[in-house]
Design an enzyme around this catalytic site. Structure first.
Site, short mmCIF file in Angstrom:
data_model
loop_
_atom_site.label_atom_id
_atom_site.label_comp_id
_atom_site.label_asym_id
_atom_site.label_seq_id
_atom_site.Cartn_x
_atom_site.Cartn_y
_atom_site.Cartn_z
CE LYS A 26 -22.24 -2.26 38.96
NZ LYS A 26 -21.62 -1.99 37.60
CG HIS A 29 -22.36 7.52 42.16
ND1 HIS A 29 -22.06 8.69 41.56
CD2 HIS A 29 -21.82 6.54 41.26
CE1 HIS A 29 -21.28 8.28 40.25
NE2 HIS A 29 -21.20 7.18 40.05
CG HIS A 32 -24.86 8.80 38.69
ND1 HIS A 32 -24.70 7.61 39.40
CD2 HIS A 32 -24.27 8.63 37.43
CE1 HIS A 32 -23.91 6.85 38.46
NE2 HIS A 32 -23.68 7.44 37.52
#
Ligand code: ARG
Length: 464
Positions: A26, A29, A32
């Protein structure tokens, strides 16, 4: 001889901090990014008070979604590999496969069964399933490591969710008014909550910490309340040690851009700022190309960090788009205003003043009454607040307190240097005793600025 504002109160005590913790296959983003930057600053605050810190990257590397990933990879592997070979980002390709397999599963229930069976194989340690999973883990970690290298971030442990696979016992907690997270599925599968429960036990028994801190966005508040409550109901007195440190989110841009693009663009912009600064000051600075390149990374990373950390952590951070539809970085990397480059420049300026002075300032023989000007007083006051600010920042888990304090010190010392000289000029001679006193003031301000930068995870620059 500890540092000013530091202490030894944490000596012999350990803190576990869970920060960054992105998900395999994933995107990394902006949530994070916030967790990474805030978590790193919080660990620095603990370390400055003498605590030992175990930073944990609780990677999202387990769960039924990997069944879907493996099913997708098996179906579309050739296509995916061709896209990667053509230069498409690996994570982007993984995400698109995941979206595609989920769409397919909507139409065709057998796909769901297929994914379930892949995940079962994974849980049972099937070699093919494991090696495919490992591929996703390796590729994702490679991308995360690239980001951590830019940011200068590290963890002591990257025990992700999969690490707890063999450390989960069935439990039977009661409700406790918070609702009931699923701990064990009817087929024996585990959930995010189960793995966090196992992780909490592991952290408690392995590290015997004072606290277990989770730097995770506000949307997961209920999850952490439940986690703590379950431990309490299980009769674990150490549930008190768990602290969730939530934070607001970045708003004002589309999710397409919402990840590393931001970081990469900020770095490019940082490079431009560094090069420009070096070029506009060629007479004063003698920076070689390698130094400029390293400064560029530090300025770009520092800009992103300061932009984040100057805000109260619960505040949402507004990003503006420019006319081209991209994130407007001019506010983030400007050399004036409340920015990373500005605070790094303050440090470089103070370092430059002391280089001109030519020796290490010392307090011996300094006549302090020579620092009676209002501008000097302002600097002294800002410096004097340092220890209290550090403590407050940790007590509130609020690195923005350090960031604002850093701006106060930088502003005060800039104003001082604007009015008062240290070295002689063609028109003005400075009394040697006055010079000594002022050099000491600048030396102390430089130390405090340097410590604040360090607490925020921003690398200082001697020359800029
Ligand atoms: N991987 C999770 C996410 O991206 C964050 C994990 C935070 N840490 C934890 N122990 N739950 O949302």
């Amino acid at each position: 001889p500890g540092r000013f504002g530091g202490s030894e109160e944490g000596r012999g005590k350990t803190i576990v901090i869970d920060y960054s913790s992105p998900n395999i296959a994933k995107p990394f983003h902006l949530g994070h990014l916030r967790s990474t930057v805030l978590g790193h600053a919080i660990r620095k605050l603990y370390e400055s008070l003498g605590y030992k810190v175990i930073g944990v990257n609780h990677l999202g590397d387990w769960g039924t979604q990997f069944g879907f990933m493996l099913a997708a990879w098996q179906r579309w592997r050739q296509d995916a590999e061709a896209r990667i070979a053509r230069g498409e980002g690996e994570i982007d390709v993984f995400v698109s496969l995941y979206v595609r397999i989920n769409q397919l599963a909507q139409e065709d229930p057998s796909v769901r069964e297929e994914a379930r069976s892949w995940f079962r194989r994974l849980e049972q340690g099937d070699r093919e399933a494991r090696s495919l999973w490992q591929y996703f883990v390796d590729r994702s970690k490679r991308e995360f490591d690239r980001i951590y290298a830019i940011l200068g971030i590290h963890h002591e442990s990257d025990a992700g969710e999969s690490f707890y696979e063999d450390k989960m016992q069935p439990g039977d907690p009661d409700k406790g008014g918070l609702g009931f997270p699923l701990i064990l599925k009817s087929d024996g599968g585990t959930t995010y909550a189960t793995r966090d429960l196992a992780a909490a036990f592991y952290r408690e028994t392995t590290y015997h910490p004072e606290r277990i801190v989770y730097v995770v966005g506000a949307p997961q508040t209920l999850h952490f309340k439940q986690l703590k409550k379950i431990l309490e109901l299980m009769g674990e007195p150490w549930h008190e040690k768990l602290v969730h440190v939530p934070f607001g989110q970045y708003i004002g841009m589309s999710t397409r851009q919402g990840n590393v693009v931001f970081l990469d663009e900020a770095l490019t912009e940082g490079r431009r700022v560094a090069t420009e600064a070096a070029e506009s000051a060629t007479k004063k600075q003698d920076l070689g190309p390698a130094e400029i390149a390293e400064n560029a990374r530090k300025i770009g990373a520092g800009a992103v960090k300061f932009f984040d950390l100057k805000n109260g952590r619960m505040k949402d951070i507004q990003l503006e788009n420019n006319s081209a539809g991209k994130i407007d970085l001019s506010l983030i990397t400007a050399t004036k205003g409340e920015t990373g480059p500005y605070v790094q420049f303050a440090y470089a300026r103070l370092s430059g003043v002391l280089r001109n002075y030519g020796k290490e300032p010392t307090a011996a023989g300094v006549v302090f009454s020579l620092l009676g000007e209002p501008e000097a007083n302002k600097v002294l006051k800002a410096i004097g607040e340092h220890p209290a600010k550090v403590r407050q920042a940790l007590a509130d888990f609020e690195p923005s307190i350090v960031a604002r304090h850093l701006l106060d010190v930088a502003d005060a010392v800039h104003s001082f240097l604007h009015v008062h000289r240290i070295m002689d000029s063609a028109t003005e001679k400075v009394d040697p005793k006055v010079r000594e006193a002022r050099a000491l003031l600048v030396g102390c301000a430089r130390k405090v600025v340097g410590q604040c930068l360090d607490l925020l995870g921003i690398e200082p620059l001697e020359k800029m």
